[in-house]
Write a protein that holds these residues in place. Structure first.
Motif, PDB file in Angstrom:
ATOM      1  N   GLU A  69       9.758   6.756  -1.035  1.00 37.84           N
ATOM      2  CA  GLU A  69       9.410   5.178  -0.799  1.00 37.84           C
ATOM      3  C   GLU A  69       8.118   4.775  -0.689  1.00 37.84           C
ATOM      4  N   GLU A  70       7.803   5.906   0.169  1.00 34.87           N
ATOM      5  CA  GLU A  70       5.969   5.556   0.486  1.00 34.87           C
ATOM      6  C   GLU A  70       5.389   5.921  -0.540  1.00 34.87           C
ATOM      7  N   GLU A  71       5.579   6.909  -1.568  1.00 29.50           N
ATOM      8  CA  GLU A  71       4.849   6.907  -2.464  1.00 29.50           C
ATOM      9  C   GLU A  71       4.797   6.053  -3.478  1.00 29.50           C
ATOM     10  N   GLU A  72       6.093   5.468  -3.667  1.00 29.39           N
ATOM     11  CA  GLU A  72       6.397   4.152  -4.653  1.00 29.39           C
ATOM     12  C   GLU A  72       5.731   2.818  -3.927  1.00 29.39           C
ATOM     13  N   ASN A  73       5.807   2.770  -2.688  1.00 26.99           N
ATOM     14  CA  ASN A  73       5.163   1.639  -2.238  1.00 26.99           C
ATOM     15  C   ASN A  73       3.560   1.631  -2.405  1.00 26.99           C
ATOM     16  N   GLU A  74       3.028   2.784  -2.351  1.00 26.99           N
ATOM     17  CA  GLU A  74       1.581   2.808  -2.530  1.00 26.99           C
ATOM     18  C   GLU A  74       1.094   2.603  -4.069  1.00 26.99           C
ATOM     19  N   ARG A  75       1.879   3.114  -4.928  1.00 27.35           N
ATOM     20  CA  ARG A  75       1.720   2.741  -6.302  1.00 27.35           C
ATOM     21  C   ARG A  75       1.716   1.180  -6.708  1.00 27.35           C
ATOM     22  N   VAL A  76       2.868   0.491  -6.053  1.00 25.52           N
ATOM     23  CA  VAL A  76       2.937  -0.887  -6.150  1.00 25.52           C
ATOM     24  C   VAL A  76       1.610  -1.306  -5.417  1.00 25.52           C
ATOM     25  N   ARG A  77       1.329  -1.210  -4.413  1.00 22.48           N
ATOM     26  CA  ARG A  77       0.104  -1.507  -3.676  1.00 22.48           C
ATOM     27  C   ARG A  77      -1.288  -1.369  -4.521  1.00 22.48           C
ATOM     28  N   GLU A  78      -1.428  -0.230  -5.043  1.00 23.29           N
ATOM     29  CA  GLU A  78      -2.572   0.020  -6.189  1.00 23.29           C
ATOM     30  C   GLU A  78      -2.469  -0.960  -7.234  1.00 23.29           C
ATOM     31  N   PHE A  79      -1.214  -1.237  -7.838  1.00 22.84           N
ATOM     32  CA  PHE A  79      -1.035  -2.369  -8.901  1.00 22.84           C
ATOM     33  C   PHE A  79      -1.290  -3.593  -8.553  1.00 22.84           C
ATOM     34  N   VAL A  80      -1.021  -3.939  -7.154  1.00 21.32           N
ATOM     35  CA  VAL A  80      -1.134  -5.346  -6.631  1.00 21.32           C
ATOM     36  C   VAL A  80      -2.687  -5.626  -6.420  1.00 21.32           C
ATOM     37  N   LEU A  87       0.614 -11.492  -5.468  1.00 21.98           N
ATOM     38  CA  LEU A  87       0.899 -11.827  -4.119  1.00 21.98           C
ATOM     39  C   LEU A  87       1.520 -13.094  -3.868  1.00 21.98           C
ATOM     40  N   ILE A  88       0.941 -13.885  -4.753  1.00 22.32           N
ATOM     41  CA  ILE A  88       1.301 -15.430  -4.721  1.00 22.32           C
ATOM     42  C   ILE A  88       2.403 -15.501  -5.885  1.00 22.32           C
ATOM     43  N   THR A  89       2.516 -15.000  -7.113  1.00 16.01           N
ATOM     44  CA  THR A  89       3.567 -15.004  -7.804  1.00 16.01           C
ATOM     45  C   THR A  89       4.904 -14.419  -7.417  1.00 16.01           C
ATOM     46  N   VAL A  90       4.685 -13.247  -6.359  1.00 18.87           N
ATOM     47  CA  VAL A  90       5.820 -12.483  -6.186  1.00 18.87           C
ATOM     48  C   VAL A  90       5.618 -12.319  -4.653  1.00 18.87           C
ATOM     49  N   PRO A  91       5.992 -13.261  -3.767  1.00 19.07           N
ATOM     50  CA  PRO A  91       5.653 -13.210  -2.396  1.00 19.07           C
ATOM     51  C   PRO A  91       6.201 -11.949  -1.657  1.00 19.07           C
ATOM     52  N   ASN A  93       5.637  -8.936  -2.402  1.00 21.00           N
ATOM     53  CA  ASN A  93       4.669  -8.022  -2.410  1.00 21.00           C
ATOM     54  C   ASN A  93       3.924  -8.180  -1.153  1.00 21.00           C
ATOM     55  N   GLN A  94       3.785  -9.147  -0.341  1.00 23.24           N
ATOM     56  CA  GLN A  94       2.869  -9.378   0.583  1.00 23.24           C
ATOM     57  C   GLN A  94       3.409  -8.526   1.894  1.00 23.24           C
ATOM     58  N   ASP A  95       4.695  -8.245   1.620  1.00 25.65           N
ATOM     59  CA  ASP A  95       5.205  -7.306   2.902  1.00 25.65           C
ATOM     60  C   ASP A  95       4.700  -6.003   2.927  1.00 25.65           C
ATOM     61  N   LEU A  96       4.030  -5.426   1.593  1.00 29.39           N
ATOM     62  CA  LEU A  96       3.297  -4.105   1.544  1.00 29.39           C
ATOM     63  C   LEU A  96       1.935  -4.122   2.134  1.00 29.39           C
ATOM     64  N   PHE A  97       1.360  -5.374   2.633  1.00 34.22           N
ATOM     65  CA  PHE A  97      -0.018  -5.213   3.046  1.00 34.22           C
ATOM     66  C   PHE A  97      -0.235  -5.585   4.477  1.00 34.22           C
TER      67      PHE A  97
END
Length: 117
Positions: A69-80, A87-91, A93-97
């Motif tokens: 899950e941590e690796e997946e979250n980091e991939r999403v973070r890099e993409f975002v 971060l605005i269109t999919v709020p 995503n803000q939980d990852l930062f």
């Protein structure tokens, strides 16, 4: 003396300080036997995911490619980070930062959205 350690969907046979993992294979479910170490036996009994990984490793010599899950979250973070408007269109995503990261990224996302309009 042979000792059998039963797991969920597999077993480990201990004999004379050597270990084998066995589990059903193929469409007939015939038992397959693979040598493993004592350390791998311990790992197999930690969780079903660990048992799966040990079985794959014993059979192929390679560890399965599992994304934590941590690796997946980091991939999403890099993409975002590349597309901060997400971060605005999919709020969610803000939980990852962190708050500091959001202070930096949200204005960039707002800028990108305003440029699209």
């Amino acid at each position: 003396m042979e000792k059998i350690h039963k797991g969920n969907g597999f077993a480990v046979i201990e004999k004379n300080g050597e270990y084998q993992i066995t589990f059903p294979k193929g469409i007939t479910g015939e038992p397959a036997f693979f040598p493993i170490t004592k350390e791998l036996m311990g790992k197999a009994f930690k969780s079903p995911d660990d048992a799966y990984e040990v079985m794959i490793y014993a059979e192929t010599g390679f560890w399965p490619d599992r994304n934590t899950e941590e690796e997946e979250n980091e991939r999403v973070r890099e993409f975002v980070r590349k597309f901060p408007e997400l971060l605005i269109t999919v709020p969610d995503n803000q939980d990852l930062f962190t708050e500091e990261e959001l202070k930096e990224l949200l204005p960039l996302g707002e800028k990108n959205i305003s440029e699209e309009e």
